[in-house]
Design a protein around this motif. Structure first.
Motif, PDB file in Angstrom:
ATOM      1  N   THR A  34       0.821  -1.220   0.000  1.00  0.00           N
ATOM      2  CA  THR A  34       0.000   0.000   0.000  1.00  0.00           C
ATOM      3  C   THR A  34       0.856   1.272   0.000  1.00  0.00           C
ATOM      4  O   THR A  34       0.332   2.375   0.093  1.00  0.00           O
ATOM      5  CB  THR A  34      -0.923   0.009   1.236  1.00  0.00           C
TER       6      THR A  34
ATOM      7  N   CYS B 252      -6.958   7.978  12.484  1.00  0.00           N
ATOM      8  CA  CYS B 252      -7.043   6.787  11.623  1.00  0.00           C
ATOM      9  C   CYS B 252      -6.554   5.528  12.353  1.00  0.00           C
ATOM     10  O   CYS B 252      -5.589   5.574  13.111  1.00  0.00           O
ATOM     11  CB  CYS B 252      -6.202   7.018  10.370  1.00  0.00           C
TER      12      CYS B 252
ATOM     13  N   CYS C 123     -11.062   3.750   7.197  1.00  0.00           N
ATOM     14  CA  CYS C 123     -11.581   3.358   8.521  1.00  0.00           C
ATOM     15  C   CYS C 123     -12.698   4.320   8.939  1.00  0.00           C
ATOM     16  O   CYS C 123     -12.969   5.324   8.282  1.00  0.00           O
ATOM     17  CB  CYS C 123     -10.469   3.345   9.566  1.00  0.00           C
TER      18      CYS C 123
ATOM     19  N   TRP D  55       0.060   3.728   3.138  1.00  0.00           N
ATOM     20  CA  TRP D  55      -1.358   3.942   2.792  1.00  0.00           C
ATOM     21  C   TRP D  55      -1.501   5.048   1.750  1.00  0.00           C
ATOM     22  O   TRP D  55      -2.245   6.016   1.938  1.00  0.00           O
ATOM     23  CB  TRP D  55      -2.181   4.264   4.038  1.00  0.00           C
TER      24      TRP D  55
ATOM     25  N   GLY E 165      -4.959   6.323   0.674  1.00  0.00           N
ATOM     26  CA  GLY E 165      -5.684   7.114   1.662  1.00  0.00           C
ATOM     27  C   GLY E 165      -5.018   8.438   1.968  1.00  0.00           C
ATOM     28  O   GLY E 165      -5.673   9.401   2.367  1.00  0.00           O
TER      29      GLY E 165
ATOM     30  N   HIS F  46      -4.994   3.180  11.165  1.00  0.00           N
ATOM     31  CA  HIS F  46      -3.660   2.803  10.700  1.00  0.00           C
ATOM     32  C   HIS F  46      -2.773   4.026  10.518  1.00  0.00           C
ATOM     33  O   HIS F  46      -1.806   3.982   9.759  1.00  0.00           O
ATOM     34  CB  HIS F  46      -3.746   2.037   9.376  1.00  0.00           C
TER      35      HIS F  46
ATOM     36  N   SER G 229      -2.826   8.109   6.582  1.00  0.00           N
ATOM     37  CA  SER G 229      -4.103   7.553   7.029  1.00  0.00           C
ATOM     38  C   SER G 229      -4.626   6.624   5.945  1.00  0.00           C
ATOM     39  O   SER G 229      -4.375   6.845   4.761  1.00  0.00           O
ATOM     40  CB  SER G 229      -5.108   8.678   7.306  1.00  0.00           C
ATOM     41  N   ASP G 230      -5.374   5.607   6.368  1.00  0.00           N
ATOM     42  CA  ASP G 230      -5.786   4.594   5.391  1.00  0.00           C
ATOM     43  C   ASP G 230      -6.942   5.040   4.506  1.00  0.00           C
ATOM     44  O   ASP G 230      -7.210   4.439   3.465  1.00  0.00           O
ATOM     45  CB  ASP G 230      -6.087   3.252   6.083  1.00  0.00           C
TER      46      ASP G 230
END
Lengths: 343, 343
Positions: free
Chosen positions: B26, B103, B92, B125, B128, B105, B88-89
């Motif tokens: 990712t 976030c 979520c 990520w 995101g 993650h 941030s992903d």
């Protein structure tokens, strides 16, 4: 007349004092039928330095108007009225905005020669301050009406400040009368889950009656863990802070969900809000303060009169004016949640 | 590649380090074209204890994607992108709510082996986190785009948190780059009157360009009196706290109008919010925290691309990567507001 005077921590006396009387043309003179002792009265009860003249106590009351000044137009002798715990002119910009506690002419009872744990009281700015009940309620209803003077309206302010919305999860820090009323207010605003932090079973029983779904009896870190467990690890979007100490603030901030709001109405005792770090990284809002009760009474009064909410349940004892000193002691020792005083 | 490493307070070095590279599917690998030094970098610059391994610095950047992991779908090699100061992903619950800083993650640059005052950076990520610019901007525009990474979006968060509404009066505490961007954000949200507290003329000149109507050069109590004078005695309904010290918090709370809101984005340094008393009696709300920049970039980007706002004006110097240590010194000594770094 008789009135309550505090001379020092632990030294509360009921004494014969000069009769309350009209002073300004905007005043009313109210014969008190129902008063009570407030959690905030316990702070001076625990810490006040000795004074020679003493301090008049009491700021919550329901009563009947005995006389009004020449400029008073909206209430009249014989009216049953509720008084907020502060007076306000009802016409300044802050009053119009609903922040009556910042009224340009506002003030507190419980100082100088004017307190409500007494037989009668002078009410400044009667038109702006007093709310006519407009009914002839029975005793149980009168106890609930008295809570509009402070404790229920303050719990409501906590819930409004914490931005309680329908279907949400709410945590309430404090199982005093304000915390219990916070539960009731959160329920009334549609909260789905209401977690109260408290460990006195007589109190949490009322909390459950008022709508609490969970009781967390642990303290400190254990309480935080328990609330997190109950909320999927994240905390509650709305937290009501109903105590006012640094510890209770820290707990409230810590159990708030990221992006959540702490509604704080506990009168601050040791003067620090939670460490900025505790709120910064998680964007916790802190709102509230001294409750603009006068703004809320008209909203809450119909539901109380109809019996749809019964905040008067927080009064678990009734005493006469001569027993007020004992009432302070019992409340301070947590033998009673909140004593109703019948002068 | 070259990267900035801080070893202790005042000890910033640009060193040859292992090349940034993809790690997770990712990830994206971004060649940095524009980075900068943040006011928050100055806190460790002033106080960090000595460490053997050092700490990678920098969390604001614009760059061009060099490579992406197998799972990345929304950005591709060659794209010009803006990165928020946290990753941030994007998927979520907190990201969906716009609170990307919480976030599930999420994480920060400026630690381990990943900092943005460098030639390249690994972006976790990437889908995101990164925002494609979708244009080929000139140098001046690129400086403004870089402010979306942190400083302008953070000023915007202060203004949003302080509940700035059209026609209102706003006070801004702090004349650093965030404070200046707070002025710009308040203006953009329609504030009618914007009072900045600051005493550096180079900065307050930019504040005036950005929309400040009044500059208060006094400090402490004198500043409070001056703001009160400028606001009819009551203070400002919205106050932006853009410093993060106890003193600045106390000032912000004190110059807020009763019922007003402090929007706080200054990274807390000495960890205390204003005395609860200062906010309690006047029902001052305190909101904000670390800015969810990722939520704001899509809102602010079009206006920046169209040149309708020019937050890049806060960069009053441009340096190469080799000059970063000198950049820290100059910023700390207030010789520059905010240096742009061109690796």
């Amino acid at each position: 007349m008789k009135a309550t005077v505090m001379y020092a921590a632990g030294d509360v006396r009921v004494e014969e004092v000069a009769d309350a009387r009209l002073s300004d043309p905007t005043d009313a003179l109210v014969r008190i039928t129902h008063s009570c002792i407030c959690g905030s009265d316990l702070w001076p009860y625990r810490s006040m330095g000795a004074t020679e003249d003493g301090r008049r106590m009491g700021h919550e009351f329901v009563g009947v108007i005995e006389d009004v000044g020449a400029d008073v137009t909206t209430v009249a002798a014989g009216d049953l009225v509720i008084a907020p715990f502060m007076w306000s002119d009802g016409s300044c910009d802050f009053c119009r905005e609903g922040l009556h506690t910042s009224c340009r002419h506002g003030g507190f009872w419980g100082n100088e020669d004017n307190g409500a744990q007494a037989e009668a009281v002078r009410v400044p700015w009667a038109d702006g301050t007093l709310v006519r009940v407009g009914a002839e309620p029975d005793d149980a209803l009168l106890a609930s009406l008295l809570t509009l003077s402070d404790v229920f309206a303050t719990g409501h302010h906590a819930a409004v400040s914490a931005e309680v919305t329908p279907g949400t999860t709410v945590a309430v820090v404090g199982d005093g009368a304000v915390g219990l009323c916070g539960v009731l207010a959160a329920k009334r605003l549609g909260a789905d889950r209401i977690i109260i932090l408290g460990r006195h079973e007589d109190r949490t029983a009322i909390a459950r009656e008022f709508g609490a779904t969970d009781v967390v009896a642990q303290r400190g870190r254990e309480a935080v863990h328990r609330v997190r467990d109950l909320t999927g690890g994240d905390g509650a979007p709305s937290v009501l802070e109903c105590v006012g100490t640094s510890d209770s603030f820290a707990t409230a901030a810590t159990i708030a969900r990221p992006g959540g709001t702490v509604g704080r109405v506990g009168v601050p005792q040791d003067a620090k809000l939670p460490h900025a770090d505790a709120t910064f990284m998680r964007n916790i809002s802190v709102r509230g303060g001294v409750a603009p009760v006068r703004a809320y009474i008209p909203q809450l009064l119909p539901e109380v009169l109809e019996g749809r909410v019964q905040p008067g349940r927080v009064f678990d004892s009734t005493i006469g004016l001569d027993e007020v000193a004992e009432g302070y002691r019992a409340m301070n020792d947590r033998e009673t949640i909140k004593p109703l005083v019948r002068p």
